[in-house]
Design a protein around this motif. Structure first.
Motif, PDB file in Angstrom:
ATOM      1  N   THR A   1      -2.824  -4.960  11.575  1.00  9.11           N
ATOM      2  CA  THR A   1      -2.316  -4.490  10.284  1.00  9.11           C
ATOM      3  C   THR A   1      -3.455  -4.197   9.325  1.00  9.11           C
ATOM      4  N   GLY A   2      -4.444  -5.091   9.301  1.00  5.29           N
ATOM      5  CA  GLY A   2      -5.610  -4.854   8.453  1.00  5.29           C
ATOM      6  C   GLY A   2      -6.367  -3.603   8.854  1.00  5.29           C
ATOM      7  N   ALA A   3      -6.507  -3.395  10.169  1.00  6.89           N
ATOM      8  CA  ALA A   3      -7.200  -2.194  10.657  1.00  6.89           C
ATOM      9  C   ALA A   3      -6.431  -0.934  10.288  1.00  6.89           C
TER      10      ALA A   3
ATOM     11  N   GLU B   1       0.806  -1.227   0.000  1.00  6.38           N
ATOM     12  CA  GLU B   1       0.000   0.000   0.000  1.00  6.38           C
ATOM     13  C   GLU B   1       0.836   1.272   0.000  1.00  6.38           C
ATOM     14  N   MET B   2       2.152   1.152   0.269  1.00 12.11           N
ATOM     15  CA  MET B   2       2.986   2.354   0.392  1.00 12.11           C
ATOM     16  C   MET B   2       4.436   2.009   0.120  1.00 12.11           C
TER      17      MET B   2
ATOM     18  N   ALA C   1      -7.536   2.216   7.979  1.00 15.77           N
ATOM     19  CA  ALA C   1      -7.457   3.581   8.479  1.00 15.77           C
ATOM     20  C   ALA C   1      -6.674   4.489   7.527  1.00 15.77           C
ATOM     21  N   LEU C   2      -5.603   3.952   6.944  1.00 16.58           N
ATOM     22  CA  LEU C   2      -4.817   4.742   6.001  1.00 16.58           C
ATOM     23  C   LEU C   2      -5.628   5.048   4.743  1.00 16.58           C
ATOM     24  N   ARG C   3      -6.366   4.053   4.246  1.00 17.70           N
ATOM     25  CA  ARG C   3      -7.189   4.274   3.050  1.00 17.70           C
ATOM     26  C   ARG C   3      -8.266   5.317   3.324  1.00 17.70           C
ATOM     27  N   GLU C   4      -8.813   5.283   4.545  1.00 15.17           N
ATOM     28  CA  GLU C   4      -9.905   6.190   4.904  1.00 15.17           C
ATOM     29  C   GLU C   4      -9.395   7.473   5.559  1.00 15.17           C
TER      30      GLU C   4
ATOM     31  N   ILE D   1      -2.305   6.952  13.639  1.00 16.45           N
ATOM     32  CA  ILE D   1      -3.283   6.324  12.745  1.00 16.45           C
ATOM     33  C   ILE D   1      -4.183   5.426  13.574  1.00 16.45           C
ATOM     34  N   VAL D   2      -5.493   5.581  13.404  1.00 21.02           N
ATOM     35  CA  VAL D   2      -6.442   4.756  14.160  1.00 21.02           C
ATOM     36  C   VAL D   2      -7.531   4.201  13.239  1.00 21.02           C
TER      37      VAL D   2
END
Length: 301
Positions: A92-94, A8-9, A98-101, A300-301
């Motif tokens: 990690t999935g959460a 993702e990054m 959070a990063l996408r949103e 990040i949350v």
């Protein structure tokens, strides 16, 4: 986990090699103009090092890299207090969601330093994320660290055994040596135990949250739970209250002092006492000044 994040990054993964390495790496990230996010994979000690590295020049949440935490320790209080799953894969999935949103929050942190004008005045300041303690609980942390250095696994049973041993060896449990001073209020004297909380819960026993200061929050200053007596009966009572504590109710009683949303205060002791921050034993101190710093770091949350 690293593969999922890297998908993702643009990600550079570095394995820490010595105590303080995570702090050094985070310091480099804070001084870089090209890093937007630092991910800490580890326990509360690793997270504490990363936070101290990121904030080595002080809080500046808008310009500093954001922090993301993947729990990898035995308790992971900070990550769980942020609402993250305790499982590394789930967390990690959460975090990816959070990063996408673009979900993040700016949290307050605690800062502790040697008190100017005392023998601890030259001790460097240090940030903590969820708790600190001077006296009894820090002594327990020190005992646990000694056992881990001897090869023992960090389990809840190990902690409970060290609590009992610390209590039996505690020379000041009936006549405390700690005084809490804060602006505009009378000193609170003869304290045996002092726990400083930056959030709730204070810790976890397995999946059970323990609330020493239920009102503590990342959005306020610091909370304090202090005890002025630790007889066998009072310890049994307060231990039971801790084990049955909830977001609505923490330890209470005539020997318990609870203070909420403090910005500045100092703990003095007549004798050197152990100090801990985020579960890391930092040696003996006689005077420590604490500051609650609101909106210190983006996470990040």
């Amino acid at each position: 986990m690293i593969h999922a994040l890297a998908s993702e990054m643009k990600l550079e993964a570095v394995t820490t090699e010595y105590r303080g390495h995570a702090r050094d790496l985070a310091r480099q990230a804070a001084d870089s103009d090209e890093i937007d996010l630092v991910v800490a994979l580890g326990g509360d000690g690793t997270v504490n090092e990363v936070v101290n590295g990121l904030l080595h020049r002080g809080p500046d949440p808008e310009s500093l890299p954001r922090l993301a935490v993947v729990p990898g320790g035995s308790t992971n209080v900070f990550a769980r207090a942020l609402g993250l799953p305790n499982d590394a894969v789930e967390a990690t999935g959460a975090l990816l969601d959070a990063l996408r949103e673009e979900r993040e929050r700016t949290v307050g942190l605690g800062l502790a330093a040697g008190t100017p004008g005392t023998e601890d005045g030259a001790v460097p300041s240090r940030w903590f994320t969820f708790c600190a303690g001077l006296g009894f609980d820090a002594g327990v942390v020190g005992r646990v660290e000694q056992q881990r250095e001897r090869g023992r696994r960090s389990t809840h049973a190990l902690y409970l055994r060290q609590v009992v041993r610390q209590f039996l060896d505690e020379p000041h449990r009936r006549h405390g040596t700690i005084t809490l001073e804060r602006p505009g209020a009378d000193p609170v004297t003869d304290l045996v135990l002092s726990i400083i909380c930056n959030t709730a819960p204070w810790t976890f026993l397995g999946n059970r949250p323990v609330y020493a200061a239920p009102k503590a929050s990342f959005d306020t200053g610091l909370d304090v739970l202090a005890l002025s007596r630790m007889s066998t009966a009072s310890v049994a009572r307060y231990a039971t209250q801790l084990l049955t504590s909830s977001p609505e109710r923490g330890p209470q009683g005539k020997h318990a002092v609870s203070l909420h949303d403090l910005t500045d205060f100092t703990l003095h002791s007549k004798v050197p006492l152990p100090l801990q921050m985020d579960g890391d034993h930092l040696g003996l101190r006689t005077s420590v000044t604490f500051t609650g710093v609101r909106r210190a770091l983006r996470v990040i949350v």
